[in-house]
Design a protein around this motif. Structure first.
Motif, mmCIF file in Angstrom:
data_model
loop_
_atom_site.group_PDB
_atom_site.id
_atom_site.type_symbol
_atom_site.label_atom_id
_atom_site.label_comp_id
_atom_site.label_asym_id
_atom_site.label_seq_id
_atom_site.Cartn_x
_atom_site.Cartn_y
_atom_site.Cartn_z
ATOM 1 N N ALA A 251 -44.679 52.700 -20.440
ATOM 2 C CA ALA A 251 -45.712 53.484 -19.773
ATOM 3 C C ALA A 251 -45.134 54.188 -18.548
ATOM 4 O O ALA A 251 -45.460 55.348 -18.263
ATOM 5 C CB ALA A 251 -46.884 52.585 -19.379
ATOM 6 N N TYR A 252 -44.289 53.516 -17.808
ATOM 7 C CA TYR A 252 -43.659 54.087 -16.623
ATOM 8 C C TYR A 252 -42.770 55.271 -17.008
ATOM 9 O O TYR A 252 -42.795 56.319 -16.368
ATOM 10 C CB TYR A 252 -42.861 52.993 -15.907
ATOM 11 C CG TYR A 252 -42.155 53.471 -14.669
ATOM 12 C CD1 TYR A 252 -42.866 53.768 -13.513
ATOM 13 C CD2 TYR A 252 -40.775 53.646 -14.659
ATOM 14 C CE1 TYR A 252 -42.225 54.224 -12.383
ATOM 15 C CE2 TYR A 252 -40.124 54.101 -13.533
ATOM 16 C CZ TYR A 252 -40.850 54.390 -12.390
ATOM 17 O OH TYR A 252 -40.212 54.840 -11.270
ATOM 18 N N ARG B 201 -43.025 57.150 -19.731
ATOM 19 C CA ARG B 201 -43.880 58.252 -20.224
ATOM 20 C C ARG B 201 -44.515 59.005 -19.049
ATOM 21 O O ARG B 201 -44.633 60.225 -19.092
ATOM 22 C CB ARG B 201 -44.971 57.699 -21.140
ATOM 23 C CG ARG B 201 -44.445 57.097 -22.398
ATOM 24 C CD ARG B 201 -44.895 57.924 -23.558
ATOM 25 N NE ARG B 201 -44.488 57.232 -24.788
ATOM 26 C CZ ARG B 201 -43.880 57.845 -25.761
ATOM 27 N NH1 ARG B 201 -43.637 59.125 -25.670
ATOM 28 N NH2 ARG B 201 -43.533 57.195 -26.848
ATOM 29 N N THR B 202 -44.922 58.295 -18.044
ATOM 30 C CA THR B 202 -45.500 58.939 -16.863
ATOM 31 C C THR B 202 -44.464 59.817 -16.173
ATOM 32 O O THR B 202 -44.743 60.951 -15.769
ATOM 33 C CB THR B 202 -46.029 57.873 -15.880
ATOM 34 O OG1 THR B 202 -46.959 57.032 -16.555
ATOM 35 C CG2 THR B 202 -46.696 58.522 -14.683
ATOM 36 N N MET B 203 -43.241 59.319 -16.041
ATOM 37 C CA MET B 203 -42.165 60.107 -15.425
ATOM 38 C C MET B 203 -41.838 61.340 -16.270
ATOM 39 O O MET B 203 -41.569 62.418 -15.728
ATOM 40 C CB MET B 203 -40.910 59.242 -15.227
ATOM 41 C CG MET B 203 -41.081 58.147 -14.170
ATOM 42 S SD MET B 203 -41.593 58.802 -12.580
ATOM 43 C CE MET B 203 -40.133 59.640 -12.082
ATOM 44 N N ALA C 183 -43.947 63.001 -18.176
ATOM 45 C CA ALA C 183 -45.045 63.956 -17.984
ATOM 46 C C ALA C 183 -44.908 64.690 -16.650
ATOM 47 O O ALA C 183 -45.091 65.916 -16.572
ATOM 48 C CB ALA C 183 -46.383 63.232 -18.067
ATOM 49 N N ILE C 184 -44.582 63.960 -15.598
ATOM 50 C CA ILE C 184 -44.400 64.582 -14.282
ATOM 51 C C ILE C 184 -43.227 65.551 -14.311
ATOM 52 O O ILE C 184 -43.301 66.672 -13.777
ATOM 53 C CB ILE C 184 -44.219 63.497 -13.194
ATOM 54 C CG1 ILE C 184 -45.527 62.728 -13.018
ATOM 55 C CG2 ILE C 184 -43.771 64.120 -11.877
ATOM 56 C CD1 ILE C 184 -45.403 61.528 -12.113
#
Length: 134
Positions: free
Chosen positions: A5-6, A8-10, A12-13
């Motif tokens: 999850a971490y 994937r968030t990075m 996206a950013i």
């Protein structure tokens, strides 16, 4: 904490940052248009409003008395600053042509007003004021 999850968030950013970089650097920029200075616009508008309201000036325009209009415009311009101008009276039915003597290396601002004598006699004249900073 879930590592997937971490990550994937990075991702996206990072994708959003890359898109913004693309939008602001690679896409062509529009040229900035020349904006008329407020003082020039107010001067031009006040001169043309006075010519339109003053019955003496209206009659001089209808009689094609360009010299007296130029005297008035010259006096008004000299009170405000260092401007060049051309006041041009033309027959509205004949079409409007650009006068000679306009500078090529300056920003020239123009505005017009239509003057007609009365509703029975339709012989309108167009007063065009060209103004630029010297």
């Amino acid at each position: 904490m879930d590592k997937k999850a971490y990550i994937r968030t990075m991702e996206a950013i990072l994708a959003i940052i890359i898109i913004f970089i693309f939008i602001f650097t690679i896409l062509p920029r529009q040229e900035q248009q020349d904006i008329e200075p407020r003082e020039t616009r107010l001067l031009r508008e006040s001169i043309l409003n006075e010519i339109g309201r003053n019955e003496t000036f209206r009659q001089q325009v209808l009689n094609d008395n360009n010299s007296s209009i130029n005297v008035y415009v010259g006096q008004a311009v000299s009170l405000v600053g260092n401007y060049g101008f051309i006041a041009n009276i033309q027959d509205a039915n004949a079409g409007i042509t650009q006068p000679s003597g306009l500078p090529d290396d300056k920003s020239v601002y123009a505005d017009s007003i239509v003057i007609s004598s009365n509703l029975q006699t339709l012989d309108p004249k167009v007063v065009t004021l060209y103004i630029w900073e010297k």
